[in-house]
Scaffold this active site. Sequence first.
Site, mmCIF file in Angstrom:
data_model
loop_
_atom_site.group_PDB
_atom_site.id
_atom_site.type_symbol
_atom_site.label_atom_id
_atom_site.label_comp_id
_atom_site.label_asym_id
_atom_site.label_seq_id
_atom_site.Cartn_x
_atom_site.Cartn_y
_atom_site.Cartn_z
ATOM 1 C CE LYS A 157 61.665 -80.529 12.383
ATOM 2 N NZ LYS A 157 62.604 -80.154 13.319
ATOM 3 C CE LYS A 203 62.587 -84.801 11.723
ATOM 4 N NZ LYS A 203 63.197 -84.085 12.744
#
Length: 364
Positions: A230, A282
């Site tokens: 992320k 992400k």
Amino acid sequence: MTQPILPNPLDPSTSPAAGVLTSRGVPAPERPVIRPRRLRATAAMRALVAQTRIDPARLIQPLFVREGIDEPRPIEAMPGVVQHTLDSLRREAAACAAAGVGAIDLFGVPERRDETGSGAWATEGILNRGVAAVREEVGDALVVCADTCLDEFTSHGHCGLLRPEGDPRAGEVDNDSTLACYQAMAVAQAEAGAHMVSPSGMMDGQVAAIRAALDATGHDDVAILAYSAKYASAYFGPFREAVGSTLTGDRRTYQQDPANRREGLREAMLDVAEGADIVMVKPAGPYLDVLADVAAASPVPVAAYQVSGEFAMVEAAARHGWIDRERVIAESVLGIMRAGADTVLTYWAREIAEGLRGPGAAGR
């Protein structure tokens, strides 16, 4: 007006470019024998040989449930996305299940926040009430997943506990003390009925801590979808409105540097070793290289999150008439899957499942 005479491919002298080529001694081109275009000739042929397809069962719909409202509240930066009441959340979850969407990932927006984010593991906290309501509504018809992070619940908006005043590193997120809070949050979500929890705070050791807590409390059947790679991305902007973020500053000390590719694979492999059932990259679209690296190496399924900024940009361009909205939506999700994602979190999940057609969605 006379129609132009088409050149004869067997007679180079009939080409409109013949004079230029002949004057320069360029030989006539040979007719190709291998013609990949044969497999693109019709919609049915393209569907027959499509290498990647969008399957609604491989999509996850992110949803937001907000405490203290009596009707769904639109999110200005994300057209068509709302903060749900418990009742509208039930209806949305049922619609997702009916459409064949594979899962929902639920985020909570509480009325009150505190320094430790204690509402995250409270039985009556909005997120856990939302999980229970959805599970009661849909049962096992789709996977009910809950976001396992403190940022929506802390008054300071960070994903973990902050070191107190007087500490030499006051104001920093304290990785190790945060892990116990994640454990409590995951157990509460499991007790509420979550099939899967999704730690998204990027704390070192979070997956191992949560796995231990779930197993110790008899929830060894609850899966972990780990936000493994992320990045500290500017693409998260609209999400801040969606959860009413109170963050000041940034999360660059614990989310990944967008400049780093190899680190994404390293983080994913660490989560696999700690017991993650699914690993995630992400954002998705700007990090397809990282996604491809993780997909090539991971022994567990790989997810990718098409985040709020990706969604908002497409919707904004479509509203101006600059793009073909449905084709761009389908193409963007198809690209994420083509890069290696086994499942995609996207705010268009239900729309796609209910019949959006475009490149890949229909195989055409």
